[in-house]
Design a protein around this motif. Structure first.
Motif, short mmCIF file in Angstrom:
data_model
loop_
_atom_site.label_atom_id
_atom_site.label_comp_id
_atom_site.label_asym_id
_atom_site.label_seq_id
_atom_site.Cartn_x
_atom_site.Cartn_y
_atom_site.Cartn_z
N GLY A 190 57.61 23.06 25.23
CA GLY A 190 58.17 21.74 24.78
C GLY A 190 58.15 21.42 23.53
N GLY A 191 57.88 22.23 22.98
CA GLY A 191 57.79 21.98 21.40
C GLY A 191 56.58 22.04 20.71
N LYS A 192 55.42 22.25 21.48
CA LYS A 192 54.28 22.57 21.12
C LYS A 192 54.34 23.38 19.77
CE LYS A 192 52.28 19.99 24.93
NZ LYS A 192 52.76 20.46 25.85
N ASN A 193 54.13 24.36 20.63
CA ASN A 193 55.08 25.62 19.21
C ASN A 193 56.48 26.84 18.85
OD1 ASN A 193 52.05 26.57 18.96
ND2 ASN A 193 51.64 26.16 20.86
N TRP A 194 56.87 26.71 18.19
CA TRP A 194 57.67 26.90 18.09
C TRP A 194 57.49 28.89 17.60
CZ3 TRP A 194 63.13 25.02 19.38
CH2 TRP A 194 62.92 24.10 20.30
#
Length: 347
Positions: free
Chosen positions: A163-167
């Motif tokens: 969900g975008g916590k890590n890219w």
């Protein structure tokens, strides 16, 4: 080690409509390390935000959400009659926005920034930025609330599975040694993901981003957008000088779609598209171009707005009309792109 492209390529490359509208933007090669998001900087509130440069507009359920210059994000709950400015933690140009449902959305832009919303676009947080790239992200797509992909300048390909916590930078999944700019990404029904970009570059992924195949496309100029139609395996790719191509086999073969304007072949660049609920397709571009198809992209009718403003994106207003973005902000128009108050004039 930073990756660098020849100066001639760097200076002549086009970064989709975001840059054609703003003019030339100087950029340096990207670095792989991401910077920590900066805090305390928010877009400036402005009563004229809805009239400023806006580059993308989408639906978050029944709500409309638009993004653009100076970090402006606007939302409307009355089909575009009135717009409210959201509080946004950036002043950078935002180039694209995508909502996977009525609550969860992501916006991307310059400084490789990625913003996220969990309340339908009312409030936003910064998930990622990479100041050392000095280059924008240009499009974003999410499969669900966890898996998403962002693309951008110099071959940038980022992926998240939480969900975008890590890219993660997964640019090496592409056979893109020249680091061509990746201008747009879209899902194709019953097929997978498709990316288009600079110098006609094309990539497809039948496994939703895990592996990518480089394709030999039909056009050597820049492609600014791609959209899947309501038909399986069928998509449209579009770009410079009114070039529009259609494929019914997930990009293996292509047919050029002729676009005839009132004074001959359409030669304005095309930059944004939407698939409407009834399966029809609308594509917009420079010179006030609004083209529409009701046969899954086989043929199009062409309308050029008298104001000739450059347009970057389009979506349905929900009442049969359209919402356009570009120069002059957001515009509510008739289904063919004409001003609503010009109906009596036959436009």
């Amino acid at each position: 080690m930073s990756r660098c492209r020849p100066p001639a390529l760097r200076n002549t490359a086009l970064l989709a409509t975001a840059l054609t509208l703003l003019g030339c933007v100087a950029m340096s090669a990207p670095a792989l390390a991401a910077e920590a998001p900066a805090d305390g900087v928010y877009s400036t509130e402005s009563a004229k935000a809805a009239k400023s440069l806006m580059l993308d507009v989408v639906h978050a359920g029944n709500r409309l959400v638009a993004v653009g210059d100076r970090g402006h994000i606007l939302y409307s709950d009355d089909q575009g009659k009135a717009w409210t400015q959201a509080k946004v933690p950036t002043r950078q140009l935002l180039t694209a926005v995508y909502f996977v449902d009525d609550k969860h959305g992501w916006a991307v832009g310059h400084d490789a920034q990625i913003l996220a919303s969990e309340d339908g676009g009312l409030t936003w947080s910064k998930q990622f930025e990479d100041l050392k790239r000095e280059a924008p992200l240009l499009d974003v797509w999410f499969q669900d609330v966890n898996h998403g992909v962002a693309v951008g300048a110099y071959g940038a390909l980022l992926e998240t599975t939480d969900g975008g916590k890590n890219w993660q930078d997964v640019s090496d999944r592409l056979d893109n040694q020249d680091q061509f700019h990746l201008n747009a990404i879209a899902a194709v029904k019953d097929a997978g993901l498709f990316i288009v970009g600079e110098q006609g570059s094309m990539f497809r992924s039948p496994d939703w981003g895990q592996t990518w195949e480089k394709l030999q496309g039909p056009y050597q100029g820049s492609l600014f957008g791609v959209i899947g139609t309501a038909q399986p395996q069928t998509l449209l790719a579009y770009g410079l000088r009114g070039n529009l191509y259609r494929s019914t086999d997930f990009g293996s073969t292509w047919q050029q779609v002729e676009l005839k304007a009132a004074r001959g072949a359409l030669e304005f660049g095309l930059s944004g598209a939407t698939l409407l609920a009834d399966g029809s397709i609308v594509i917009v571009g420079n010179g006030g171009s609004v083209i529409s198809s009701s046969d899954n992209g086989e043929t199009f009718s062409v309308f050029n707005r008298p104001d000739r403003i450059s347009l970057s994106s389009v979506t349905a207003a929900g009442d049969g009309n359209l919402i356009l973005t570009g120069q002059g902000g957001v515009h509510t128009t008739q289904p063919n792109g004409a001003e609503i108050n010009n109906k009596k004039a036959g436009l």
